[in-house]
Write a protein that holds these residues in place. Sequence first.
Motif, PDB file in Angstrom:
ATOM      1  N   SER A 121       0.930  -1.061  -0.076  1.00  0.00           N
ATOM      2  CA  SER A 121       0.030   0.123   0.003  1.00  0.00           C
ATOM      3  C   SER A 121       0.948   1.347   0.006  1.00  0.00           C
ATOM      4  O   SER A 121       2.045   1.146   0.417  1.00  0.00           O
ATOM      5  CB  SER A 121      -0.948  -0.085   1.222  1.00  0.00           C
ATOM      6  N   THR A 161      -8.357   7.815  -1.881  1.00  0.00           N
ATOM      7  CA  THR A 161      -9.236   7.292  -0.608  1.00  0.00           C
ATOM      8  C   THR A 161      -9.438   5.803  -1.162  1.00  0.00           C
ATOM      9  O   THR A 161      -9.617   5.077  -0.122  1.00  0.00           O
ATOM     10  CB  THR A 161     -10.246   8.299  -0.656  1.00  0.00           C
ATOM     11  N   MET A 163      -7.640   3.765  -2.600  1.00  0.00           N
ATOM     12  CA  MET A 163      -6.498   2.975  -2.243  1.00  0.00           C
ATOM     13  C   MET A 163      -6.420   2.897  -0.682  1.00  0.00           C
ATOM     14  O   MET A 163      -6.036   1.654  -0.143  1.00  0.00           O
ATOM     15  CB  MET A 163      -5.234   3.627  -2.539  1.00  0.00           C
ATOM     16  N   ALA A 164      -6.560   4.043  -0.107  1.00  0.00           N
ATOM     17  CA  ALA A 164      -6.388   4.026   1.395  1.00  0.00           C
ATOM     18  C   ALA A 164      -7.339   3.102   2.179  1.00  0.00           C
ATOM     19  O   ALA A 164      -7.060   2.348   3.320  1.00  0.00           O
ATOM     20  CB  ALA A 164      -6.339   5.244   2.021  1.00  0.00           C
ATOM     21  N   ALA A 165      -8.720   3.277   1.667  1.00  0.00           N
ATOM     22  CA  ALA A 165      -9.584   2.330   2.436  1.00  0.00           C
ATOM     23  C   ALA A 165      -9.585   0.900   2.081  1.00  0.00           C
ATOM     24  O   ALA A 165      -9.676   0.108   2.872  1.00  0.00           O
ATOM     25  CB  ALA A 165     -11.092   2.810   1.731  1.00  0.00           C
ATOM     26  N   TYR A 168      -6.708  -0.504   4.157  1.00  0.00           N
ATOM     27  CA  TYR A 168      -7.182  -0.404   5.408  1.00  0.00           C
ATOM     28  C   TYR A 168      -7.956  -1.531   5.752  1.00  0.00           C
ATOM     29  O   TYR A 168      -7.764  -2.727   6.766  1.00  0.00           O
ATOM     30  CB  TYR A 168      -7.960   0.791   5.771  1.00  0.00           C
ATOM     31  N   ALA A 171      -5.734  -4.854   5.817  1.00  0.00           N
ATOM     32  CA  ALA A 171      -5.080  -4.727   7.082  1.00  0.00           C
ATOM     33  C   ALA A 171      -5.805  -5.505   7.929  1.00  0.00           C
ATOM     34  O   ALA A 171      -5.234  -6.270   8.656  1.00  0.00           O
ATOM     35  CB  ALA A 171      -4.332  -3.037   7.360  1.00  0.00           C
ATOM     36  N   THR A 172      -7.235  -5.150   8.187  1.00  0.00           N
ATOM     37  CA  THR A 172      -7.860  -5.738   8.927  1.00  0.00           C
ATOM     38  C   THR A 172      -8.041  -6.970   8.686  1.00  0.00           C
ATOM     39  O   THR A 172      -8.176  -8.138   9.787  1.00  0.00           O
ATOM     40  CB  THR A 172      -9.284  -4.919   9.579  1.00  0.00           C
ATOM     41  N   LEU A 175      -5.127  -9.329   9.997  1.00  0.00           N
ATOM     42  CA  LEU A 175      -5.090  -9.321  11.376  1.00  0.00           C
ATOM     43  C   LEU A 175      -5.977 -10.337  11.905  1.00  0.00           C
ATOM     44  O   LEU A 175      -5.828 -11.224  12.552  1.00  0.00           O
ATOM     45  CB  LEU A 175      -5.646  -8.019  12.121  1.00  0.00           C
TER      46      LEU A 175
ATOM     47  N   SER B 121      -1.371   1.145  12.204  1.00  0.00           N
ATOM     48  CA  SER B 121      -2.647   1.213  11.526  1.00  0.00           C
ATOM     49  C   SER B 121      -3.557   0.131  11.559  1.00  0.00           C
ATOM     50  O   SER B 121      -3.174  -1.112  11.347  1.00  0.00           O
ATOM     51  CB  SER B 121      -2.557   1.706  10.009  1.00  0.00           C
ATOM     52  N   ALA B 122      -5.113   0.370  11.459  1.00  0.00           N
ATOM     53  CA  ALA B 122      -6.013  -0.838  11.498  1.00  0.00           C
ATOM     54  C   ALA B 122      -5.681  -1.848  12.847  1.00  0.00           C
ATOM     55  O   ALA B 122      -6.027  -2.778  12.773  1.00  0.00           O
ATOM     56  CB  ALA B 122      -5.637  -1.502  10.304  1.00  0.00           C
ATOM     57  N   ARG B 123      -5.290  -1.182  13.907  1.00  0.00           N
ATOM     58  CA  ARG B 123      -5.054  -1.850  15.094  1.00  0.00           C
ATOM     59  C   ARG B 123      -5.875  -1.091  16.119  1.00  0.00           C
ATOM     60  O   ARG B 123      -5.407  -0.811  17.071  1.00  0.00           O
ATOM     61  CB  ARG B 123      -3.623  -1.524  15.397  1.00  0.00           C
ATOM     62  N   ASP B 160     -13.178   5.366  10.048  1.00  0.00           N
ATOM     63  CA  ASP B 160     -12.473   4.758   9.280  1.00  0.00           C
ATOM     64  C   ASP B 160     -11.661   5.272   8.131  1.00  0.00           C
ATOM     65  O   ASP B 160     -10.528   5.018   7.872  1.00  0.00           O
ATOM     66  CB  ASP B 160     -13.078   3.405   8.712  1.00  0.00           C
ATOM     67  N   THR B 161     -12.376   6.388   7.609  1.00  0.00           N
ATOM     68  CA  THR B 161     -11.697   7.039   6.321  1.00  0.00           C
ATOM     69  C   THR B 161     -10.670   7.953   6.877  1.00  0.00           C
ATOM     70  O   THR B 161      -9.507   8.133   6.152  1.00  0.00           O
ATOM     71  CB  THR B 161     -12.803   7.814   5.524  1.00  0.00           C
ATOM     72  N   ALA B 164      -7.939   5.701   7.831  1.00  0.00           N
ATOM     73  CA  ALA B 164      -7.217   5.187   6.698  1.00  0.00           C
ATOM     74  C   ALA B 164      -6.197   6.282   5.797  1.00  0.00           C
ATOM     75  O   ALA B 164      -5.155   5.791   5.543  1.00  0.00           O
ATOM     76  CB  ALA B 164      -8.244   4.488   5.770  1.00  0.00           C
ATOM     77  N   ALA B 165      -6.767   7.559   5.709  1.00  0.00           N
ATOM     78  CA  ALA B 165      -6.367   8.561   5.093  1.00  0.00           C
ATOM     79  C   ALA B 165      -5.180   8.910   5.812  1.00  0.00           C
ATOM     80  O   ALA B 165      -4.017   9.014   5.098  1.00  0.00           O
ATOM     81  CB  ALA B 165      -7.242   9.713   4.739  1.00  0.00           C
ATOM     82  N   TYR B 168      -2.289   6.146   5.325  1.00  0.00           N
ATOM     83  CA  TYR B 168      -1.719   6.272   3.958  1.00  0.00           C
ATOM     84  C   TYR B 168      -0.742   7.348   3.795  1.00  0.00           C
ATOM     85  O   TYR B 168       0.149   6.997   3.268  1.00  0.00           O
ATOM     86  CB  TYR B 168      -3.244   6.276   2.907  1.00  0.00           C
ATOM     87  N   LEU B 221     -10.840  15.880   1.047  1.00  0.00           N
ATOM     88  CA  LEU B 221     -11.500  14.830   1.250  1.00  0.00           C
ATOM     89  C   LEU B 221     -12.533  15.046   2.318  1.00  0.00           C
ATOM     90  O   LEU B 221     -13.781  14.539   2.086  1.00  0.00           O
ATOM     91  CB  LEU B 221     -10.340  13.732   1.788  1.00  0.00           C
TER      92      LEU B 221
END
Lengths: 247, 247
Positions: A121, A161, A163-165, A168, A171-172, A175, B121-123, B160-161, B164-165, B168, B221
């Motif tokens: 990412s 956005t 890509m980031a979403a 994200y 990633a979860t 996990l 991130s995402a943790r 979340d956005t 995530a942003a 990123y 955004l």
Amino acid sequence: MAAVTDAKTNVAATAPARGRRSASFLNPGLILDAAMAIIERDGPDGLTFRRLGISLKADHTAVLRHFGSKDDLLIALAGRLMDVALEGFAPEGEWRETLLSLARRVRSAALAHPGVAVLVSARSARRPSVLGAADAAIGALRQAGLSVQDAALYYQVLADTAMAAAAYEAATLNLDSDARDGDELAWRREYLAAPPQRYPHLASAAPHLADIDNEREFEALMGLLLDAVEVRAQRARDADANGHDGR
Amino acid sequence: MAAVTDAKTNVAATAPARGRRSASFLNPGLILDAAMAIIERDGPDGLTFRRLGISLKADHTAVLRHFGSKDDLLIALAGRLMDVALEGFAPEGEWRETLLSLARRVRSAALAHPGVAVLVSARSARRPSVLGAADAAIGALRQAGLSVQDAALYYQVLADTAMAAAAYEAATLNLDSDARDGDELAWRREYLAAPPQRYPHLASAAPHLADIDNEREFEALMGLLLDAVEVRAQRARDADANGHDGR
DNA sequence: CGGCGTTGGCTACGGCGTTGACATTGCTGT
DNA sequence: ACAGCAATGTCAACGCCGTAGCCAACGCCG
């Protein structure tokens, strides 16, 4: 010891003990395939040169002849992921459908290969397919009625956005599979157990939070963004109609 | 060599060579401080138990008494980052300001500690401060006029956005610092060099793409998202006014 | 004051990415 | 045809890494 020498000469008898086995039986495409397979099987941390070597029936250092470092390998994987995501893409008629389709493709690819997605990412791949997608997306925004400047800005926002979403969410997913210490599920249960007098809004919303799945969330995100873009495009078109200068 | 034995006995003479040096001179807070400092100095990959040990003037395995594994350490770091982000937060009067403030706080914390942000991130950290922020955000959305269901959904999307942003952007920051192979700058130059007959929209937008900085992109955004939320809230309020059932 | 849990130090193990020397192959120009 | 050379695979080794096991010193509690 004799055993060691024996093994060596033994191999030498049937096949060359050293030197290459044949004309370049390893090549980047093969290596990338094996790497993706390993990541899908063992997760992102499972990708090592040594396992790659075993999977390819070659010495692990042979891979370094094709990718100078692990970082190079990851960058190449990023490129492949983007190609997979955008394979067969063509702009739709409606601008909104074009943008939605691109976003969904990015997400689908990330979810299909979450291990790869999380590794690469923010590793923007320089590839023809990405250039084509960027052109289509900007074209769609122009078609919606935005100025070049706004189209550029909102393209960047939408692309990053998405890509980031996607990263994200990937990633979860990773996990959940390899460290199932209840990082996400227990989280939602904690929301439900929040003391109502201390967190009144959260407590009342908690049951609804529990049944939002990832896909619905992603669609809601893109819906919000595209709605807002549409409103601004409409305003731009109106301003354009009222005399040929804005305002 | 005598030096080795000398060193040992020397230490033993001034301080205990083995066993703990004093009553628990290591504690989680101290370790977390050192870890953050290391990450900021050497990047996310620079965080190792051994360097942590050197920085703390302790054996690297001593840290394992306080955090059972590196994963535990990272989770604790995630919690600390969230606490830093939300420290001193209180809801503003206007719902939009509340949500913007939360998003900016998340981003600022991620940019202040990009190495930490990308590691964790995402943790999602289970912490009181996060519960408070969630409650405030959902309250803001209710204040805007959304139903509980919609407030829950859009809270999740916004939270979340923003995360995530921020992650990123932090990831690209880390790349820029430790692998300056021109992953981002050359990227934009490539846009500028795109063949205009093949990528007409991209070519015309390229100069504008070049001068979008990260902050402007983030603000755009959030502006899009909050605008869209506002429109939906307005619609919900109108529907509510037309007779007491929606539609 | 004697046992005992807590905390830190040491050693060691297996695995990692990467380097450098070496062997083999196939292509190159002459 | 053949010497030379780049490409490619193999091997051994280096210095890191996370972490487990055992031991030693400290503080506390009976």
